[in-house]
Write an enzyme that holds these catalytic residues in place. Structure first.
Site, PDB file in Angstrom:
ATOM      1  N   LYS A  65      30.237 -11.472   5.643  1.00  0.00           N
ATOM      2  CA  LYS A  65      30.340 -11.290   7.095  1.00  0.00           C
ATOM      3  C   LYS A  65      29.602 -12.388   7.868  1.00  0.00           C
ATOM      4  O   LYS A  65      30.066 -12.819   8.922  1.00  0.00           O
ATOM      5  CB  LYS A  65      29.824  -9.911   7.502  1.00  0.00           C
ATOM      6  CG  LYS A  65      30.697  -8.771   6.980  1.00  0.00           C
ATOM      7  CD  LYS A  65      30.184  -7.413   7.451  1.00  0.00           C
ATOM      8  CE  LYS A  65      31.029  -6.292   6.875  1.00  0.00           C
ATOM      9  NZ  LYS A  65      30.585  -4.961   7.347  1.00  0.00           N
ATOM     10  N   THR A 153       9.686  -4.479   5.535  1.00  0.00           N
ATOM     11  CA  THR A 153       9.027  -5.688   6.032  1.00  0.00           C
ATOM     12  C   THR A 153       9.003  -5.606   7.544  1.00  0.00           C
ATOM     13  O   THR A 153      10.027  -5.806   8.205  1.00  0.00           O
ATOM     14  CB  THR A 153       9.778  -6.955   5.573  1.00  0.00           C
ATOM     15  OG1 THR A 153       9.923  -6.933   4.151  1.00  0.00           O
ATOM     16  CG2 THR A 153       9.032  -8.212   6.005  1.00  0.00           C
TER      17      THR A 153
END
Length: 279
Positions: A65, A153
Site C-alpha cells: 500500500k 513504541t
C-alpha cells in the site's frame, strides 16, 4: 470483459475476487477479477504491465500500500492523508489515480453493520502503523470526542498524533492507557495476523479494557481473533472483526470503477461469513 486484480504477497487467500464477483452479479456485470502475486522488486513493473494490457482497476493489499502511494501520479485527499493506496484507477496515458477506501470502509462498517454511535465517542486506536493511520484520518472526519493512539513504541504513537494536527488526538504507551467508560477500542495492530497460536494478547490491563463497550478488530478470520477473545474475556459486550470493513471498502472501489450507486453489502458479508465457517 473488464479485467481487475488485487496485488499482494501473500494474496492467494484474498477474498477480494469473491467480493467483487458478488457485487458484479448484483448488477449483471461481466468482470474477471484475479489475484496477482508479486514482490517488492517487481511491484512497479507488475502494475505497469497490468494496466498496459488493459486492466480496468486494481486493489492493493499488504505489503504494497505504501509502494502504491509512491507509484501513482494522482492521489485522492483521503489517500494523501493516509499515505497509503489500496485502490488504483487508470486515467489514461499512463496516469493512475490512487485512492484509499479502508477508512471509509471502517466507518461504514462501524456505523451501519455494527450499529455503533460515533458522535462524541471516546475512541482508543491500538497501533501506529499504516492501518492505524488510515483509520485515524477517517475517524477524525467523524464527530468523535477523542482518539487515543496507543503503541508499544510511544514515539510512533506521538508522531501519528502530531501528524494529525487535531487536538482531539493524544498518544500513550500501553502501560499508561486509561480507557474512558463507554469507549470504542479499535485494534489496528498485526497481532491477530502474526500470532498463529492464539495465545498472545495485547498488554492492556483487563480492568481497563472492561471499561469499553465495543471492541473492533480490523483483522478477521474463521474464528474470533486474538484481540476479540481478549476483549470478550474482559467482559466487553460488543465485539466485532473486520470482515465487514473488508467488504465495505471493496464496495467503495467497485462503485468508483463501475459507476454504480447501490450494493447489497450485508448480503455479501453474510455469505462470506458462512464460507469462512465451513473452512
Amino acid at each position: 470483459m473488464a479485467f481487475f486484480t488485487v496485488f499482494g504477497n501473500p494474496v492467494a487467500h484474498s477474498l477480494s475476487p469473491q467480493i467483487h464477483d458478488a457485487f458484479a452479479a448484483q448488477h449483471g456485470l461481466g468482470i474477471r477479477y484475479l489475484p496477482s502475486l508479486t514482490s517488492a522488486g517487481q511491484f512497479r513493473r507488475a502494475v505497469s504491465d497490468f494496466f498496459y494490457c488493459g486492466g480496468a482497476g486494481a486493489n492493493v493489499t499488504v505489503p504494497f500500500k505504501e509502494s502504491a502511494y509512491e507509484l501513482v501520479t494522482h492521489l485522492t485527499t483521503r489517500a494523501a492523508k493516509a499515505r497509503a493506496v489500496n485502490t488504483l484507477i487508470p486515467l489514461g496515458f499512463g496516469q493512475l489515480l490512487g485512492d484509499n477506501t479502508d477508512g471509509i470502509g471502517l466507518i461504514t462498517d462501524l456505523r451501519v453493520n455494527c450499529h455503533q454511535q460515533l458522535n462524541q465517542r471516546a475512541v482508543v486506536l491500538l497501533g501506529a502503523g499504516g492501518a492505524a493511520r488510515g483509520a485515524l484520518h477517517a475517524l477524525l472526519e467523524q464527530p468523535v470526542a477523542s482518539i487515543t493512539v496507543v503503541n508499544r513504541t510511544i514515539a510512533r504513537a506521538e508522531e501519528l498524533a502530531q501528524d494529525s494536527q487535531d487536538s482531539r488526538v493524544t498518544a500513550c504507551a500501553f502501560d499508561a492507557l486509561a480507557i474512558t467508560s463507554g469507549a470504542l477500542v479499535i485494534n489496528a495492530t498485526s497481532i491477530s495476523l502474526t500470532d498463529k497460536s492464539g495465545t498472545a494478547s495485547l498488554p492492556i490491563a483487563t480492568a481497563e479494557l472492561a471499561k469499553a463497550t465495543c471492541a473492533y478488530d480490523m483483522m478477521y478470520g474463521a474464528e474470533p481473533t486474538v484481540f476479540m477473545q481478549q476483549a470478550r474475556s474482559a467482559g466487553v459486550t460488543n465485539v466485532f472483526d473486520g470482515l465487514g470493513m473488508l467488504v465495505e471498502q471493496a464496495a467503495v472501489a467497485f462503485k468508483i470503477w463501475h459507476d454504480v450507486q447501490q450494493l447489497n453489502t450485508p448480503q455479501v458479508i453474510a455469505s462470506l461469513r458462512e464460507k469462512l465457517k465451513c473452512k
